[in-house]
Write a protein that holds these residues in place. Structure first.
Motif, PDB file in Angstrom:
ATOM      1  N   VAL A   1       6.921   4.733  -1.005  1.00 44.71           N
ATOM      2  CA  VAL A   1       7.080   3.313  -0.691  1.00 44.71           C
ATOM      3  C   VAL A   1       6.040   2.523  -1.485  1.00 44.71           C
ATOM      4  O   VAL A   1       4.845   2.562  -1.177  1.00 44.71           O
ATOM      5  CB  VAL A   1       6.934   3.054   0.825  1.00 44.71           C
ATOM      6  N   GLN A   2       6.492   1.844  -2.505  1.00 47.03           N
ATOM      7  CA  GLN A   2       5.565   1.128  -3.392  1.00 47.03           C
ATOM      8  C   GLN A   2       4.937  -0.088  -2.722  1.00 47.03           C
ATOM      9  O   GLN A   2       3.877  -0.557  -3.132  1.00 47.03           O
ATOM     10  CB  GLN A   2       6.300   0.713  -4.669  1.00 47.03           C
ATOM     11  N   GLY A   3       5.607  -0.598  -1.681  1.00 46.93           N
ATOM     12  CA  GLY A   3       5.051  -1.735  -0.956  1.00 46.93           C
ATOM     13  C   GLY A   3       3.738  -1.439  -0.256  1.00 46.93           C
ATOM     14  O   GLY A   3       3.030  -2.359   0.160  1.00 46.93           O
ATOM     15  N   ARG A   4       3.374  -0.137  -0.170  1.00 46.67           N
ATOM     16  CA  ARG A   4       2.088   0.220   0.439  1.00 46.67           C
ATOM     17  C   ARG A   4       0.914  -0.293  -0.389  1.00 46.67           C
ATOM     18  O   ARG A   4      -0.204  -0.390   0.103  1.00 46.67           O
ATOM     19  CB  ARG A   4       1.964   1.739   0.594  1.00 46.67           C
TER      20      ARG A   4
ATOM     21  N   VAL B   1       0.402  -1.330   7.254  1.00 48.03           N
ATOM     22  CA  VAL B   1       1.304  -0.982   8.342  1.00 48.03           C
ATOM     23  C   VAL B   1       1.286  -2.052   9.418  1.00 48.03           C
ATOM     24  O   VAL B   1       2.336  -2.471   9.926  1.00 48.03           O
ATOM     25  CB  VAL B   1       0.928   0.382   8.961  1.00 48.03           C
ATOM     26  N   VAL B   2       0.095  -2.522   9.778  1.00 49.03           N
ATOM     27  CA  VAL B   2       0.013  -3.495  10.861  1.00 49.03           C
ATOM     28  C   VAL B   2       0.710  -4.795  10.483  1.00 49.03           C
ATOM     29  O   VAL B   2       1.265  -5.480  11.358  1.00 49.03           O
ATOM     30  CB  VAL B   2      -1.453  -3.750  11.275  1.00 49.03           C
TER      31      VAL B   2
ATOM     32  N   LYS C   1      -8.415   2.329   9.363  1.00 45.92           N
ATOM     33  CA  LYS C   1      -8.214   2.701   7.964  1.00 45.92           C
ATOM     34  C   LYS C   1      -6.730   2.968   7.688  1.00 45.92           C
ATOM     35  O   LYS C   1      -6.200   2.572   6.638  1.00 45.92           O
ATOM     36  CB  LYS C   1      -9.031   3.944   7.628  1.00 45.92           C
ATOM     37  N   ARG C   2      -6.061   3.600   8.637  1.00 44.50           N
ATOM     38  CA  ARG C   2      -4.665   3.969   8.439  1.00 44.50           C
ATOM     39  C   ARG C   2      -3.705   2.823   8.712  1.00 44.50           C
ATOM     40  O   ARG C   2      -2.599   2.800   8.164  1.00 44.50           O
ATOM     41  CB  ARG C   2      -4.343   5.173   9.331  1.00 44.50           C
ATOM     42  N   ILE C   3      -4.121   1.892   9.545  1.00 42.28           N
ATOM     43  CA  ILE C   3      -3.236   0.809   9.959  1.00 42.28           C
ATOM     44  C   ILE C   3      -3.493  -0.489   9.202  1.00 42.28           C
ATOM     45  O   ILE C   3      -2.572  -1.226   8.873  1.00 42.28           O
ATOM     46  CB  ILE C   3      -3.398   0.560  11.481  1.00 42.28           C
ATOM     47  N   GLU C   4      -4.770  -0.735   8.872  1.00 44.48           N
ATOM     48  CA  GLU C   4      -5.141  -2.048   8.330  1.00 44.48           C
ATOM     49  C   GLU C   4      -5.466  -2.034   6.840  1.00 44.48           C
ATOM     50  O   GLU C   4      -5.839  -3.064   6.294  1.00 44.48           O
ATOM     51  CB  GLU C   4      -6.348  -2.599   9.108  1.00 44.48           C
ATOM     52  N   GLU C   5      -5.357  -0.871   6.192  1.00 42.57           N
ATOM     53  CA  GLU C   5      -5.664  -0.797   4.763  1.00 42.57           C
ATOM     54  C   GLU C   5      -4.438  -0.375   3.969  1.00 42.57           C
ATOM     55  O   GLU C   5      -3.584   0.367   4.453  1.00 42.57           O
ATOM     56  CB  GLU C   5      -6.813   0.193   4.513  1.00 42.57           C
TER      57      GLU C   5
ATOM     58  N   PRO D   1      -2.679   5.085  -0.236  1.00 37.64           N
ATOM     59  CA  PRO D   1      -1.781   6.236  -0.095  1.00 37.64           C
ATOM     60  C   PRO D   1      -1.245   6.386   1.322  1.00 37.64           C
ATOM     61  O   PRO D   1      -1.854   5.934   2.295  1.00 37.64           O
ATOM     62  CB  PRO D   1      -2.676   7.424  -0.475  1.00 37.64           C
ATOM     63  N   ALA D   2      -0.099   7.043   1.439  1.00 37.55           N
ATOM     64  CA  ALA D   2       0.497   7.305   2.750  1.00 37.55           C
ATOM     65  C   ALA D   2      -0.422   8.193   3.590  1.00 37.55           C
ATOM     66  O   ALA D   2      -1.141   9.036   3.052  1.00 37.55           O
ATOM     67  CB  ALA D   2       1.854   7.979   2.566  1.00 37.55           C
ATOM     68  N   PRO D   3      -0.409   8.027   4.912  1.00 40.17           N
ATOM     69  CA  PRO D   3      -1.295   8.813   5.798  1.00 40.17           C
ATOM     70  C   PRO D   3      -0.756  10.234   6.012  1.00 40.17           C
ATOM     71  O   PRO D   3      -0.109  10.523   7.025  1.00 40.17           O
ATOM     72  CB  PRO D   3      -1.278   8.003   7.100  1.00 40.17           C
ATOM     73  N   LEU D   4      -1.045  11.115   5.070  1.00 39.79           N
ATOM     74  CA  LEU D   4      -0.537  12.485   5.144  1.00 39.79           C
ATOM     75  C   LEU D   4      -1.616  13.500   5.507  1.00 39.79           C
ATOM     76  O   LEU D   4      -1.369  14.705   5.463  1.00 39.79           O
ATOM     77  CB  LEU D   4       0.112  12.872   3.803  1.00 39.79           C
ATOM     78  N   ASP D   5      -2.810  13.021   5.874  1.00 36.89           N
ATOM     79  CA  ASP D   5      -3.885  13.951   6.260  1.00 36.89           C
ATOM     80  C   ASP D   5      -3.485  14.808   7.450  1.00 36.89           C
ATOM     81  O   ASP D   5      -3.819  15.991   7.530  1.00 36.89           O
ATOM     82  CB  ASP D   5      -5.159  13.172   6.594  1.00 36.89           C
ATOM     83  N   GLY D   6      -2.774  14.191   8.398  1.00 36.31           N
ATOM     84  CA  GLY D   6      -2.375  14.929   9.590  1.00 36.31           C
ATOM     85  C   GLY D   6      -1.426  16.065   9.275  1.00 36.31           C
ATOM     86  O   GLY D   6      -1.446  17.110   9.940  1.00 36.31           O
ATOM     87  N   LEU D   7      -0.604  15.884   8.266  1.00 40.78           N
ATOM     88  CA  LEU D   7       0.323  16.937   7.861  1.00 40.78           C
ATOM     89  C   LEU D   7      -0.452  18.148   7.349  1.00 40.78           C
ATOM     90  O   LEU D   7      -0.177  19.293   7.732  1.00 40.78           O
ATOM     91  CB  LEU D   7       1.261  16.393   6.790  1.00 40.78           C
ATOM     92  N   ALA D   8      -1.442  17.887   6.497  1.00 40.65           N
ATOM     93  CA  ALA D   8      -2.262  18.989   5.977  1.00 40.65           C
ATOM     94  C   ALA D   8      -3.055  19.644   7.101  1.00 40.65           C
ATOM     95  O   ALA D   8      -3.182  20.873   7.154  1.00 40.65           O
ATOM     96  CB  ALA D   8      -3.205  18.470   4.892  1.00 40.65           C
TER      97      ALA D   8
END
Length: 634
Positions: free
Chosen positions: A385-388, A393-394, A487-491, A494-501
């Motif tokens: 998603v290039q709009g990131r 997100v917020v 950091k994940r919601i207001e910035e 990159p996509a928040p993929l830390d949880g996946l790893a």
């Protein structure tokens, strides 16, 4: 005829001044009082006109002489925006003691209607119709020859100046002959096709929609329980209601798994309203003691094809705890015409999206491998998603107000309500972080119990703030949760993929689709080339879902474009797939003959990296926390 400039200069300022003066003197709405409304609204709705999709409404409203304002609901909580269907109301007439009473719409607030109640009048009679769409181009179809759905906010007017939870209302509904119904409202009596509901407050009333149908079946999802949970099914045909025991069982297990997760119930009873139809409009909408759910007619009859739709009921059931019992403070409004603050929808909807997928796996509604594929698809979507790069997100929590789910020109760049699925990735991040920090002793399950399970049995909404969320997380595991979440919601970035790893998995792309995602593609009749050529293609060859700055975008492709041929041969999805694979072996571009509006041209795509489809792959030597998350609770 064109007005001469001299005359225009003389007349227009006067017209503008008159308009401004009229607007400037529009009456302000009275402040909603937290005290009982003096009397009960009596409401009658005739919903029997399925030939013309017309609902006929009559209301008798206790009043006092003098100036008053009636409101038509504008802000729909489950839709998160000012989406009240005022444009579908018609034929408004008011009277008292058999004599007409004039009304005037507020010029600044078109959802407000001003009335001067004559002296001696105690009851105002109001009459109007709700003109439900007769075809999809007019809006979601809510009435067919066999099914109807009533969202009371589209058919109700109420007096301003009181909190809606303090306004009593008693409703009588006339159904088509012989039809049955499901709703969270309490029935007082039924005589023939006329149903009388018990008096309740306006907030509960509007939060308790109704489905009715010619073909109806009710299934008990928690047999023998003191607090019943019921699946109220309406369908196009009798055959569509034929649910086999092995299909009902995972729905019952979903209820059990939800109770193990939230350790509480915040309703007197819960009613899933479930439409199985190819005509009735699809819907997924949460309510405190019920939910509106609409899927295709083959949900049970072609069980192997409908797996992807089965997160709907777990998602909406979760909302009884998250969104309806625990609500963001910004959703604490006195009535249905006060604006909503959606800032915490990434909790309200994002965590619900997460639990909807988890409960789907734990209950067996969806195979665990398929839920992993869903997560892979979410991760790939937001990684592309290039709009990131410009929008957080917020900020997408404003989309229900900004766009109101109207079609977008470039959704990959504009973004649209990403607080749902990207929010789910954030909560996967939180869940795995809790597990890591606590040595696997704490998880988001614990958060669900302490945050949503509080005050078991209470139905009145309990509101929360961002600080409340952080406090609950810190109560489970000390950590800098506030900056972690912000950091994940207001910035942007990159996509928040830390949880996946951290869950022990990574996103990869292969040249072969997973069985689940291929099934999704087959059902939707689309072909997904987003991660290779940067777009998807519909069944008619029309290009859709274009990735901003992707291969197709850079070649000049846009919406309203249809692929006619691939390398000189008539377009078929499999032909384009073969061309992409062949292009890995030489330097020749892929040539597409396309039609854009009335123009035809050939577009050359210089792409040689092959087909790319997302899937998850285990990270060797790491704990498989995703497996632990998706396992049913004993």
């Amino acid at each position: 005829m064109t007005m001469p400039s001299s005359l225009r200069a003389a007349i227009l300022p006067a017209l503008f001044a008159t308009a401004f003066a009229t607007s400037a003197h529009a009456a302000p709405l009275p402040t909603p009082l937290d005290q009982p409304y003096p009397g009960t609204i009596q409401m009658k709705i005739d919903a029997s006109d399925t030939a013309r999709n017309i609902f006929r409404i009559r209301q008798s409203i206790p009043v006092k002489p003098g100036r008053m304002t009636l409101l038509f609901p504008q802000w729909v909580t489950a839709q998160h925006g000012p989406t009240g269907m005022l444009h579908q109301m018609a034929g408004l007439k008011m009277s008292a003691d058999g004599k007409p009473v004039a009304w005037k719409r507020d010029p600044l607030n078109v959802f407000a209607f001003q009335i001067d109640v004559p002296r001696g009048v105690k009851t105002l009679d109001v009459e109007y119709q709700h003109l439900s769409p007769t075809e999809a181009g007019q809006g979601r179809i809510a009435m067919t020859p066999d099914i109807l759905g009533i969202q009371w906010q589209s058919m109700t007017m109420y007096p301003a100046g009181y909190r809606t939870r303090r306004i009593p209302i008693q409703t009588t509904l006339t159904l088509p002959a012989g039809w049955q119904y499901g709703t969270a409202l309490e029935t007082a009596a039924r005589q023939g096709d006329e149903v009388q509901f018990k008096t309740t407050d306006l907030e509960t009333f509007i939060d308790s929609p109704l489905f009715a149908g010619r073909y109806y079946k009710q299934i008990d999802l928690d047999p023998g329980a003191k607090i019943p949970v019921r699946l109220n099914i309406v369908a196009d045909t009798q055959e569509a209601l034929d649910a086999k025991p092995e299909q009902i069982e995972p729905h019952r297990e979903m209820v059990k798994q939800a109770y193990k997760l939230f350790d509480s119930q915040h309703y007197a009873h819960y009613d899933f309203l479930f439409a199985l139809s190819d005509e009735f409009g699809g819907v997924g909408r949460e309510h405190h003691q019920s939910s509106e759910n609409g899927v295709k007619a083959n949900y049970f009859t072609e069980w192997n094809k409908t797996e992807a739709t089965r997160t709907l009921l777990p998602h909406e059931f979760t909302h009884s705890w998250n969104g309806k019992f625990r609500r963001p403070k910004g959703q604490d409004v006195p009535d249905f015409n006060t604006p909503l603050d959606n800032n915490l929808l990434w909790v309200y909807e994002g965590q619900t999206q997460y639990w909807g997928q988890v409960l789907s796996s734990r209950s067996g509604l969806i195979k665990k491998e398929s839920v992993r594929d869903m997560i892979a698809n979410m991760a790939a979507t937001y990684a592309n998603v290039q709009g990131r790069s410009w929008r957080t997100v917020v900020d997408t929590t404003n989309d229900p107000i900004i766009s109101q789910r109207r079609p977008q020109v470039w959704p990959n760049w504009q973004r649209s309500e990403d607080y749902y699925s990207e929010g789910a990735l954030v909560w996967l991040d939180v869940d795995t972080k809790l597990r890591e920090l606590s040595g696997e002793k704490r998880s988001l399950d614990d958060f669900a119990r302490v945050f949503f399970g509080v005050d078991n049995g209470q139905i009145v909404a309990k509101h929360y703030t961002f600080d409340d969320v952080v406090k609950a997380l810190n109560g489970l595991q000390a950590f800098d949760w506030a900056p972690f979440l912000k950091k994940r919601i207001e910035e942007t970035g990159p996509a928040p993929l830390d949880g996946l790893a951290r869950a022990g998995w990574k996103l990869v792309y292969t040249d072969k689709q997973t069985d689940f995602l291929k099934g999704v593609e087959d059902v939707s009749k689309t072909a997904n080339f987003q991660y290779s050529l940067g777009f998807s293609v519909g069944s008619d060859g029309k290009i859709a879902a274009i990735v901003w700055d992707g291969i197709g975008f850079k070649a000049g492709l846009s919406g309203n474009t249809t692929i006619l041929a691939v390398n000189g041969r008539a377009y078929k999805p499999e032909l384009l797939r073969s061309a992409i694979t062949a292009a890995t072996k030489d330097s020749k571009p892929i040539d597409l003959l396309v039609k854009h509006g009335n123009d035809y041209r050939t577009v050359s795509l210089d792409y040689h990296e092959g087909l790319k489809y997302p899937r998850l792959e285990r990270i060797e030597g790491t704990p498989d926390r995703l497996e632990a998350i998706l396992q049913p609770r004993k």
